[in-house]
Write an enzyme that holds these catalytic residues in place. Structure first.
Site, PDB file in Angstrom:
ATOM      1  N   LYS A   1      14.585  19.923 -34.619  1.00 31.79           N
ATOM      2  CA  LYS A   1      14.512  19.034 -35.486  1.00 31.79           C
ATOM      3  C   LYS A   1      13.919  19.222 -36.816  1.00 31.79           C
ATOM      4  O   LYS A   1      13.977  18.817 -37.606  1.00 31.79           O
ATOM      5  CB  LYS A   1      12.355  18.698 -34.665  1.00 31.79           C
ATOM      6  CG  LYS A   1      12.975  17.566 -33.490  1.00 31.79           C
ATOM      7  CD  LYS A   1      11.689  16.926 -32.330  1.00 31.79           C
ATOM      8  CE  LYS A   1      12.780  16.303 -31.019  1.00 31.79           C
ATOM      9  NZ  LYS A   1      11.556  16.395 -30.090  1.00 31.79           N
TER      10      LYS A   1
ATOM     11  N   GLN B   1       5.000  16.489 -28.736  1.00 32.48           N
ATOM     12  CA  GLN B   1       6.821  16.755 -28.268  1.00 32.48           C
ATOM     13  C   GLN B   1       6.001  17.138 -27.118  1.00 32.48           C
ATOM     14  O   GLN B   1       5.136  17.138 -26.084  1.00 32.48           O
ATOM     15  CB  GLN B   1       6.834  18.443 -28.810  1.00 32.48           C
ATOM     16  CG  GLN B   1       7.945  18.709 -27.902  1.00 32.48           C
ATOM     17  CD  GLN B   1       9.118  18.150 -27.686  1.00 32.48           C
ATOM     18  OE1 GLN B   1       9.578  17.882 -29.036  1.00 32.48           O
ATOM     19  NE2 GLN B   1       9.738  17.933 -26.649  1.00 32.48           N
TER      20      GLN B   1
ATOM     21  N   ASP C   1       8.449   7.538 -33.066  1.00 37.25           N
ATOM     22  CA  ASP C   1       8.734   7.830 -31.264  1.00 37.25           C
ATOM     23  C   ASP C   1       8.628   6.274 -31.054  1.00 37.25           C
ATOM     24  O   ASP C   1       9.699   6.489 -30.303  1.00 37.25           O
ATOM     25  CB  ASP C   1       8.064   8.241 -30.847  1.00 37.25           C
ATOM     26  CG  ASP C   1       8.380   9.643 -30.562  1.00 37.25           C
ATOM     27  OD1 ASP C   1       9.829  10.305 -30.882  1.00 37.25           O
ATOM     28  OD2 ASP C   1       7.637  11.214 -30.654  1.00 37.25           O
TER      29      ASP C   1
END
Length: 363
Positions: free
Chosen positions: A123, A167, A190
């Site tokens: 990422k 995460q 997200d």
């Protein structure tokens, strides 16, 4: 993508050879009852079909005659993701030139899982490739939930941060729901905040963000010119991260949607009726050729390690769908790897850019 990792942590040998039952998205099903041995993907009979798909690089439609062709059209997620990153890079440059703003993405990593660390590195590299600033916090496995919440609070209030990603998975002593809910909805790139999911589920309401992996699945269908409206779609798996939001997105596209899960009776029969299949269950080669309607389009989200003595790593990655059998029957299918995976990160970058533009009322 607050990025749950779709790999099976158990050994490939255990998954393929010894488990009489395997975990679905919720509960247990007997894979032997439905699919037989998971490690064999033998070819099936070639079926005649004609496929019209649009090239992802243009609006031109490509018609491929497949009367004797043994392979379906490959939906190249890697190529599409590269194209999207190029588009994002241009938009980031314009934003910086216009008002001096650079989008920023903050990632919080707790613990030392190698797979999680790899995802975070990917990422970060993706952010750098398009000009997005990345901020990373790496906490030890024994960090407290309060420490994580403090960093989230700081990032919530930081105007240079436009997206916050935690995460997953988190250590077992942390309350995942509390932590994800602490991310302000305006920076929930997200798309996991209950308000974003609630808006996604409601007609006439728009979420600020859509979860990255399901969004990537739909984007692949769009870029390849796959008509969704009025089609029968089956989503295999009902997780909060992929299955459930994917079903909601397909419904928004006016598909008739069925979710196949651990309690579903006759999943093979139901799946065989689908024009579009999105599989996100995390079981290698579960969806066999007999599950697939001739001419269906398949988006395979699964990333599963299986034993492979010929590989330097001792394993290879396969999807939920038996690719070799699918290629004989489907019109188009995503490969694993190189299908949905690259799209997930591309959608994360897209959501971060959208957040920065929204913060300054830029369309």
């Amino acid at each position: 993508m607050a990025s749950m990792i779709f790999t099976d942590p158990s050994s490939a040998a255990a998954v393929v050879h010894r488990l009489p039952f395997a975990r679905f998205s919720n509960g247990l099903i007997s894979l032997h009852r439905f699919v037989g041995p998971l490690h064999v993907c033998s070819p099936t009979t070639t079926l005649p079909r004609t496929l019209s798909l649009r090239s992802p690089r243009s609006s031109r439609f490509i018609t491929a005659s497949m009367a004797t062709e043994p392979s379906a059209k490959m939906i190249d997620g890697k190529a599409v993701a590269k194209q999207i990153r190029e588009e994002i890079s241009g938009e980031v440059s314009k934003l910086k030139e216009a008002i001096g703003v650079v989008p920023g993405l903050a990632v919080i990593l707790v613990g030392d899982r190698k797979d999680s660390a790899t995802y975070v590195r990917n990422k970060k590299k993706a952010c750098e490739s398009v000009g997005i600033n990345s901020f990373e916090v790496h906490l030890p496995d024994d960090a407290s939930e309060e420490e994580v919440l403090k960093f989230i609070s700081d990032f919530n209030g930081d105007p240079t941060v436009h997206g916050i990603l935690v995460q997953l998975p988190l250590p077992s002593h942390m309350n995942e729901q509390n932590i994800l809910n602490a991310v302000t909805i305006e920076k929930d790139v997200d798309g996991f905040h209950p308000l974003n999911i609630g808006r996604l589920a409601m007609r006439g309401r728009e979420p600020l963000f859509v979860p990255c992996t399901p969004k990537g699945c739909i984007e692949l269908l769009h870029r390849y010119g796959v008509d969704i409206k009025g089609k029968r779609a089956v989503v295999i798996g009902r997780s909060n991260i992929v299955g459930m939001p994917a079903a909601l997105l397909l419904q928004r596209e006016d598909a008739t949607v069925t979710i196949v899960h651990s309690r579903t009776k006759n999943p093979e029969e139901i799946t065989r009726q689908a024009d579009i299949i999105i599989s996100a269950v995390g079981q290698p080669n579960m969806v066999r050729g007999s599950w697939i309607k001739p001419g269906a389009v398949i988006i395979d989200v699964g990333i599963n390690p299986v034993e492979d003595a010929s590989s330097p790593r001792g394993y290879r990655l396969v999807g939920d769908v038996c690719y070799e059998e699918a290629c004989e029957i489907a019109a188009a299918v995503t490969p694993v790897p190189g299908g949905v995976g690259p799209m997930t990160i591309a959608m994360l970058l897209s959501n971060t850019l959208s957040s920065a533009k929204r913060a300054y009322n830029i369309k």
